[in-house]
Motif scaffolding. Structure first.
Motif, PDB file in Angstrom:
ATOM      1  N   GLU A   1     -26.460 -65.320 -15.364  1.00  0.00           N
ATOM      2  CA  GLU A   1     -27.048 -66.356 -14.508  1.00  0.00           C
ATOM      3  C   GLU A   1     -25.958 -67.251 -13.928  1.00  0.00           C
ATOM      4  O   GLU A   1     -26.041 -67.674 -12.765  1.00  0.00           O
ATOM      5  CB  GLU A   1     -28.049 -67.178 -15.315  1.00  0.00           C
TER       6      GLU A   1
ATOM      7  N   HIS B   1     -44.331 -68.579  -5.944  1.00  0.00           N
ATOM      8  CA  HIS B   1     -42.923 -68.168  -5.948  1.00  0.00           C
ATOM      9  C   HIS B   1     -42.542 -67.579  -4.582  1.00  0.00           C
ATOM     10  O   HIS B   1     -43.219 -66.674  -4.081  1.00  0.00           O
ATOM     11  CB  HIS B   1     -42.677 -67.137  -7.041  1.00  0.00           C
TER      12      HIS B   1
ATOM     13  N   VAL C   1     -43.170 -60.995 -13.912  1.00  0.00           N
ATOM     14  CA  VAL C   1     -41.862 -61.532 -14.295  1.00  0.00           C
ATOM     15  C   VAL C   1     -40.837 -60.405 -14.348  1.00  0.00           C
ATOM     16  O   VAL C   1     -41.104 -59.333 -14.902  1.00  0.00           O
ATOM     17  CB  VAL C   1     -41.910 -62.210 -15.690  1.00  0.00           C
TER      18      VAL C   1
ATOM     19  N   PHE D   1     -40.375 -61.915 -21.884  1.00  0.00           N
ATOM     20  CA  PHE D   1     -40.403 -62.378 -20.496  1.00  0.00           C
ATOM     21  C   PHE D   1     -40.892 -63.814 -20.349  1.00  0.00           C
ATOM     22  O   PHE D   1     -40.670 -64.433 -19.300  1.00  0.00           O
ATOM     23  CB  PHE D   1     -41.336 -61.469 -19.676  1.00  0.00           C
TER      24      PHE D   1
ATOM     25  N   HIS E   1     -38.933 -66.832 -18.891  1.00  0.00           N
ATOM     26  CA  HIS E   1     -38.458 -66.713 -17.519  1.00  0.00           C
ATOM     27  C   HIS E   1     -39.565 -66.966 -16.490  1.00  0.00           C
ATOM     28  O   HIS E   1     -39.316 -66.897 -15.290  1.00  0.00           O
ATOM     29  CB  HIS E   1     -37.859 -65.324 -17.284  1.00  0.00           C
ATOM     30  N   HIS E   2     -40.789 -67.252 -16.973  1.00  0.00           N
ATOM     31  CA  HIS E   2     -41.906 -67.491 -16.066  1.00  0.00           C
ATOM     32  C   HIS E   2     -42.104 -68.985 -15.879  1.00  0.00           C
ATOM     33  O   HIS E   2     -41.900 -69.774 -16.807  1.00  0.00           O
ATOM     34  CB  HIS E   2     -43.181 -66.850 -16.617  1.00  0.00           C
ATOM     35  N   TYR E   3     -42.516 -69.380 -14.689  1.00  0.00           N
ATOM     36  CA  TYR E   3     -42.580 -70.796 -14.379  1.00  0.00           C
ATOM     37  C   TYR E   3     -43.913 -71.428 -14.773  1.00  0.00           C
ATOM     38  O   TYR E   3     -44.063 -72.650 -14.705  1.00  0.00           O
ATOM     39  CB  TYR E   3     -42.309 -71.052 -12.890  1.00  0.00           C
TER      40      TYR E   3
ATOM     41  N   SER F   1     -33.778 -65.779  -9.609  1.00  0.00           N
ATOM     42  CA  SER F   1     -35.120 -66.058  -9.103  1.00  0.00           C
ATOM     43  C   SER F   1     -36.028 -66.767 -10.091  1.00  0.00           C
ATOM     44  O   SER F   1     -37.217 -66.923  -9.825  1.00  0.00           O
ATOM     45  CB  SER F   1     -35.789 -64.739  -8.670  1.00  0.00           C
ATOM     46  N   SER F   2     -35.527 -67.172 -11.243  1.00  0.00           N
ATOM     47  CA  SER F   2     -36.360 -67.800 -12.267  1.00  0.00           C
ATOM     48  C   SER F   2     -36.356 -69.317 -12.105  1.00  0.00           C
ATOM     49  O   SER F   2     -35.318 -69.955 -12.321  1.00  0.00           O
ATOM     50  CB  SER F   2     -35.851 -67.444 -13.670  1.00  0.00           C
TER      51      SER F   2
ATOM     52  N   GLN G   1     -33.185 -59.153 -11.295  1.00  0.00           N
ATOM     53  CA  GLN G   1     -33.827 -59.851 -10.188  1.00  0.00           C
ATOM     54  C   GLN G   1     -33.068 -59.605  -8.891  1.00  0.00           C
ATOM     55  O   GLN G   1     -31.857 -59.422  -8.882  1.00  0.00           O
ATOM     56  CB  GLN G   1     -33.903 -61.350 -10.491  1.00  0.00           C
TER      57      GLN G   1
ATOM     58  N   PRO H   1     -33.789 -61.654 -15.730  1.00  0.00           N
ATOM     59  CA  PRO H   1     -32.748 -62.158 -14.825  1.00  0.00           C
ATOM     60  C   PRO H   1     -31.745 -61.106 -14.347  1.00  0.00           C
ATOM     61  O   PRO H   1     -31.350 -61.115 -13.184  1.00  0.00           O
ATOM     62  CB  PRO H   1     -32.065 -63.239 -15.664  1.00  0.00           C
TER      63      PRO H   1
END
Length: 339
Positions: A104, A289, A252, A206, A209-211, A88-89, A258, A255
């Motif tokens: 992943e 998201h 967040v 974290f 992994h955040h957009y 989901s990242s 998630q 991975p």
């Protein structure tokens, strides 16, 4: 020569016969063929499912994984599939397969197998290359998505690892060790998640992994979700213009965790805490998201407020600090927490 040296009967030793029942009806969603290495799992799967057995994909060396999927698939469909298997990242979506972590890569392979037009997918060497915690969480995420109807396929896991049985909850198990087929649906083990106050020092674990911007507003209040005392998710809130109003600025999940609802549980838990214990008059979240939007839309605790198709212009702190990212240029949905 070897046969003569060791008196090996080739006709006897180089053949192996086995038989096991495999369901032929359609009254199931998830199956499993399990047994030790060399027990005939792959041979049985090849006989039963033929070309529907997924044995891996040759990922391009330089393309982002989202660009490696079949060209006829829409981007939204690809992202929905990646999210459904717990990948989901957004930063991970834009990386080549070769630089992803092993966990992943496993989820990317799962997603690739599930975009096949076949109504049934048999996944060989299921969870063989990942650590067991990632294998369990990935299995739980997959079953959750199948039950929710996000994955419209029958799925068969072919594996030598029995520890994922309780998490994947197969409707049938073909055990190569005993030669028996059993139909069952197990109860998934419960996860005891704790939420506690965190700090800005927790954020670096974290951030990648955040957009959005990897930096965190120094005024943010932080919360940490843990499983077995291990950090798994992070949330941060800011006062929203006035006292007793809060908005989520970061949410967040790592991975490996998630796709099983950890982020949604943290979101709900922190919002409930702010309302019940700190007299919050308003708790809100705005985001792009798909997983966050889906959770809020599906929850009776979150009320949809508005959709800004081109985001928000910078104001306040963000107007004075133009190097910080804002939502301008991307669609943003806003929700308000209600008791």
């Amino acid at each position: 020569m070897v046969s003569g040296m060791f008196d090996v009967s080739l006709d006897e030793k180089l053949s192996n016969r086995f038989a096991i029942e495999i369901p032929t009806d359609d009254d199931w969603r998830v199956g499993m063929i399990v047994g030790p290495s060399g027990s005939g799992k792959s041979s049985i799967a090849a006989k039963a499912f033929g070309s529907q057995v997924y044995r891996g994909f040759r990922w391009p060396a330089r393309k982002a994984i989202v660009d490696a999927f079949p060209a006829e698939l829409e981007t939204r469909s690809i992202l929905r599939t990646l999210i459904s298997v717990g990948l989901s990242s957004p930063p991970a979506w834009c990386k080549p397969y070769r630089v992803l972590s092993t966990g992943e890569q496993f989820r990317a392979d799962l997603a690739m197998s599930l975009v096949s037009p076949d109504p049934l997918i048999a996944f060989d060497e299921y969870t063989s290359v990942v650590d067991r915690r990632t294998a369990q969480m990935g299995s739980a995420a997959l079953r959750k998505s199948i039950d929710a109807g996000h994955i419209d396929r029958q799925f068969v896991a072919i594996t030598c690892h029995r520890d994922v049985i309780d998490w994947l909850q197969p409707d049938w198990v073909a055990d190569m060790s005993s030669g028996q087929l059993s139909r069952r649906r197990l109860r998934r083990p419960k996860l005891e998640m704790q939420i506690r106050a965190g700090s800005i020092s927790d954020w670096p674990l974290f951030a990648k992994h955040h957009y959005l911007d990897p930096r965190l507003n120094p005024a943010a209040r932080c919360f940490l979700a843990t499983l077995d005392n291990q950090p798994v998710a992070f949330a941060a809130v800011l006062n929203h213009f006035r006292k007793h109003t809060f908005r989520f600025t970061r949410l967040v999940t790592l991975p490996s965790f998630q796709g099983i609802g950890v982020g949604g549980a943290l979101l709900d838990g922190v919002a409930a805490h702010l309302v019940d214990n700190e007299d919050a008059e308003l708790v809100s979240i705005s985001g792009s998201h798909p997983a966050v939007i889906h959770h809020c839309n599906a929850s009776s605790r979150w009320e949809f407020r508005e959709l800004k198709k081109t985001g928000r212009r910078a104001s306040g702190f963000f107007r004075d600090h133009p190097d910080w990212k804002v939502s301008l240029g991307r669609a943003v949905a806003s929700f308000r927490y209600q008791e």
